[in-house]
Design a protein around this motif. Structure first.
Motif, short mmCIF file in Angstrom:
data_model
loop_
_atom_site.label_atom_id
_atom_site.label_comp_id
_atom_site.label_asym_id
_atom_site.label_seq_id
_atom_site.Cartn_x
_atom_site.Cartn_y
_atom_site.Cartn_z
N ARG A 134 -4.23 8.84 5.16
CA ARG A 134 -5.62 8.50 4.84
C ARG A 134 -5.67 7.47 3.72
O ARG A 134 -6.37 6.46 3.81
CB ARG A 134 -6.39 9.76 4.45
CG ARG A 134 -7.89 9.48 4.21
CD ARG A 134 -8.65 10.67 3.65
NE ARG A 134 -8.17 10.94 2.29
CZ ARG A 134 -7.58 12.07 1.91
NH1 ARG A 134 -7.39 13.05 2.75
NH2 ARG A 134 -7.17 12.22 0.67
N ASN A 135 -4.90 7.69 2.67
CA ASN A 135 -4.88 6.75 1.54
C ASN A 135 -4.32 5.39 1.94
O ASN A 135 -4.80 4.35 1.47
CB ASN A 135 -4.08 7.34 0.37
CG ASN A 135 -4.78 8.52 -0.26
OD1 ASN A 135 -6.00 8.66 -0.16
ND2 ASN A 135 -4.02 9.39 -0.89
N LEU A 171 1.19 4.56 -3.04
CA LEU A 171 0.87 5.97 -2.84
C LEU A 171 1.52 6.84 -3.91
O LEU A 171 2.50 6.44 -4.53
CB LEU A 171 1.37 6.44 -1.46
CG LEU A 171 0.71 5.85 -0.23
CD1 LEU A 171 1.40 6.38 1.03
CD2 LEU A 171 -0.77 6.19 -0.19
N GLN A 175 3.59 11.62 -1.48
CA GLN A 175 3.03 11.12 -0.22
C GLN A 175 3.91 10.00 0.33
O GLN A 175 4.24 9.98 1.52
CB GLN A 175 1.61 10.60 -0.44
CG GLN A 175 0.59 11.67 -0.75
CD GLN A 175 -0.77 11.10 -1.07
OE1 GLN A 175 -0.99 9.90 -1.09
NE2 GLN A 175 -1.72 12.00 -1.34
N CYS A 187 0.84 -1.20 0.00
CA CYS A 187 0.00 0.00 0.00
C CYS A 187 0.88 1.25 0.00
O CYS A 187 0.57 2.23 -0.69
CB CYS A 187 -0.94 0.01 1.20
SG CYS A 187 -2.31 -1.17 1.06
N ILE A 224 -7.07 3.58 3.85
CA ILE A 224 -8.09 3.06 2.92
C ILE A 224 -7.59 1.80 2.22
O ILE A 224 -8.29 0.79 2.12
CB ILE A 224 -8.49 4.15 1.90
CG1 ILE A 224 -9.27 5.26 2.60
CG2 ILE A 224 -9.30 3.55 0.75
CD1 ILE A 224 -9.44 6.53 1.76
N CYS A 225 -6.36 1.84 1.74
CA CYS A 225 -5.77 0.68 1.05
C CYS A 225 -5.67 -0.51 1.99
O CYS A 225 -6.01 -1.63 1.61
CB CYS A 225 -4.40 1.05 0.51
SG CYS A 225 -3.53 -0.31 -0.30
N ASN A 232 -2.70 13.24 3.89
CA ASN A 232 -3.40 12.56 2.80
C ASN A 232 -2.84 11.16 2.56
O ASN A 232 -3.58 10.22 2.26
CB ASN A 232 -3.33 13.38 1.52
CG ASN A 232 -4.14 14.66 1.62
OD1 ASN A 232 -5.13 14.73 2.35
ND2 ASN A 232 -3.71 15.69 0.91
#
Length: 186
Positions: free
Chosen positions: A174-175, A133, A137, A129, A178-179, A171
């Motif tokens: 957060r990403n 990105l 990030q 993950c 989610i992943c 960010n």
């Protein structure tokens, strides 16, 4: 004086990445193995267990160094060693948390009967993950959390503004969350 002592850490790392010859990684690792031993000893408080951990970490490095951009090998190795020890201690105590919880801030839902290999798979998913990105990030998160740089150091190393660094980290976290949640349901 042996030939390998004339090479910098970066040169030995690059030589290993280009050739895959373990002699280069071994020479590089040998330079820092005493530091790594003392890191492990600080956590385990047992010399034999610490020596074993150092050998396990070397085995892990054979693949790990190929997956990450390493700018400061001793610092990176210190973090890898610390995380290895924490994982071993947490696994031994049947705790339900893993090292990555602190910086991605999500629940992992690990059950006590899950074993070390399943936690390793969770860490592998986190690495995948992280690799997925956006570059800015990923770079900011790696420097901030993995290499433990402060916001200003991340900004100085990357050339990003301080506000951009904070935004990329927020960010990116957060990403990453989610992943990870998505990969837990697959």
């Amino acid at each position: 004086m042996s030939k390998q002592t004339n090479h910098t850490d970066d040169e030995l790392l690059q030589a290993y990445l280009e050739t895959g010859d373990l002699i280069h990684l071994g020479d590089l690792f040998q330079r820092h193995s005493e530091m790594l031993y003392y890191v492990c000893l600080r956590y385990f408080k047992e010399p034999e267990r610490s020596k074993d951990a150092v050998m396990h970490i070397f085995e892990e490095l054979i693949e790990k160094v190929k997956k990450q951009t390493i700018q400061d090998f001793p610092r990176w190795l210190y973090v890898v060693g610390k995380n290895h020890c924490l994982m071993a201690l947490r696994s031994a105590k049947n705790k339900v948390e893993i090292v990555t919880d602190d910086f991605v801030e999500f629940g992992v839902n690990l059950h006590q009967e899950e074993n070390y290999s399943e936690k390793e798979e969770q860490l592998s998913r986190m690495e995948r993950c992280l690799d997925g990105l956006m570059e800015k990030q990923r770079q900011s998160i790696q420097l901030f959390f993995i290499e433990q740089k402060c916001y200003k150091e991340v900004a100085d190393l990357t050339g990003f503004s301080l506000n951009d660094v904070k935004s990329y980290i927020q960010n990116g976290k957060r990403n990453l969350k989610i992943c990870m949640e998505r990969s837990n349901h697959e």
